[in-house]
Scaffold this active site. Structure first.
Site, short mmCIF file in Angstrom:
data_model
loop_
_atom_site.label_atom_id
_atom_site.label_comp_id
_atom_site.label_asym_id
_atom_site.label_seq_id
_atom_site.Cartn_x
_atom_site.Cartn_y
_atom_site.Cartn_z
N GLY A 14 7.48 10.77 -3.03
CA GLY A 14 7.66 9.33 -3.17
C GLY A 14 9.11 8.95 -3.42
O GLY A 14 9.42 8.14 -4.30
N SER A 15 10.01 9.52 -2.62
CA SER A 15 11.44 9.37 -2.92
C SER A 15 12.20 8.53 -1.89
O SER A 15 13.40 8.70 -1.71
CB SER A 15 12.10 10.74 -3.06
OG SER A 15 11.84 11.57 -1.95
N THR A 16 11.51 7.63 -1.22
CA THR A 16 12.19 6.79 -0.23
C THR A 16 12.70 5.48 -0.82
O THR A 16 13.35 4.70 -0.13
CB THR A 16 11.27 6.48 0.95
OG1 THR A 16 10.09 5.81 0.47
CG2 THR A 16 10.87 7.75 1.68
N GLY A 18 13.32 3.24 -5.00
CA GLY A 18 13.09 3.15 -6.43
C GLY A 18 13.45 4.38 -7.22
O GLY A 18 14.47 5.03 -7.00
N GLY A 20 12.07 7.36 -7.32
CA GLY A 20 12.10 8.60 -6.55
C GLY A 20 13.40 8.79 -5.80
O GLY A 20 13.97 9.89 -5.77
N TYR A 158 -5.04 2.80 -13.00
CA TYR A 158 -3.68 3.34 -12.99
C TYR A 158 -3.37 4.02 -14.32
O TYR A 158 -2.89 5.16 -14.36
CB TYR A 158 -2.69 2.22 -12.71
CG TYR A 158 -1.24 2.63 -12.76
CD1 TYR A 158 -0.68 3.40 -11.76
CD2 TYR A 158 -0.42 2.23 -13.82
CE1 TYR A 158 0.66 3.77 -11.79
CE2 TYR A 158 0.93 2.60 -13.87
CZ TYR A 158 1.45 3.37 -12.85
OH TYR A 158 2.77 3.73 -12.90
#
Length: 268
Positions: A14-16, A18, A20, A158
């Site tokens: 999830g590093s694309t 924010g 990440g 969540y």
């Protein structure tokens, strides 16, 4: 300070964007080779380009980690790009899709939250940690949330999924005792990512403040976050901690789950 990450290889899920993306870029600045993961080719390419322009080394592994087949496809792409993974940062996740009350959250939404926030991490741990243990060194870093210990009523799935991730962090650290592989977590508070910026715009619109994000930010800090630090968090705040925990300098730290939330959590 030299974090001794030169030559290490990190996968950041999830590093694309924010948090990440900030973690991936931070690790690359410290000398690690980074595998950028996400589901958007365009956004992944942008992060990789920033890393390479700054003199770092990065690769892309696209795919969805919310089911076994998607995770296998991601792992195949990781293994095609790098020969090993020394540092696994489980950042991928997602908040409840309902944004309704506790009783409005469907069983499907509970399941989706668990798949995205907990089982995605389990899939990668099962695939990558055995080789870390065999080599005698590795890092697993879980990106949780303050909601794990201070949940909101309107995001129950969540919060519960992140609480499970915290439990898994401590359990896995015990499983990996005396192996050279450490497992730690971080619980961010309100971090000003694109999602939070949109939340600020929604507040401003609802209150009739137009585009006054500064006023919305003050409202959020005073009436919602109740922090003891008078600013929202930045992705780089989380990245700095993750870089330290990823490094050999943190050898004596495992099973820890640290809050980085501006002092907003009212409990020990």
């Amino acid at each position: 300070m030299d974090l001794q990450l030169e030559g290490r290889v990190a996968l950041v899920t999830g590093s694309t964007a924010g948090i990440g993306a900030a973690i991936a870029e931070g690790l690359a600045r410290e000398g690690a080779t980074v595998v950028v993961h996400g589901r958007s080719e365009e956004r992944a390419a942008a992060v990789v380009e920033r890393i390479r322009r700054a003199g770092g080394t990065a690769h892309v592994a696209l795919g969805d980690l919310r089911d076994d087949a998607g995770a296998k496809a991601v792992l195949d792409r990781v293994r095609a790009a790098v020969e090993r993974v020394d540092v696994l940062v489980n950042n991928v996740g997602g908040s409840d899709t309902s944004k309704g009350s506790w009783l409005d959250t469907t069983l499907a939404e509970w399941s989706e939250a668990y798949d995205a926030n907990t089982l995605a991490a389990v899939r990668l741990v099962r695939a990558l940690v055995p080789a870390m243990r065999a080599r005698g060194w590795g890092r697993v870093i879980q990106i949780s949330s303050r909601n794990a210990i201070s949940p909101y009523a309107n995001m129950p799935a969540y919060g519960a999924a992140k609480a499970a991730l915290n439990n898994m962090t401590l359990s896995l650290s015990k499983e990996l005792a005396f192996t050279g592989v450490t497992v730690n977590g971080v619980m961010p508070g309100l971090i000003e990512t694109d999602q939070v910026t949109q939340f600020l715009r929604d507040i401003a619109a609802r209150e009739g403040w137009g585009d006054d994000l500064a006023r919305a930010r003050e409202h959020l800090l005073t009436n919602v976050a109740r922090q003891t630090v008078r600013r929202l968090g930045r992705p780089e705040d989380i990245a700095a901690y993750v870089c330290y925990v990823a490094s050999p300098l943190s050898d004596f730290m495992t099973g820890s789950i640290v809050r980085i939330d501006g002092g907003s959590t009212p409990t020990l």
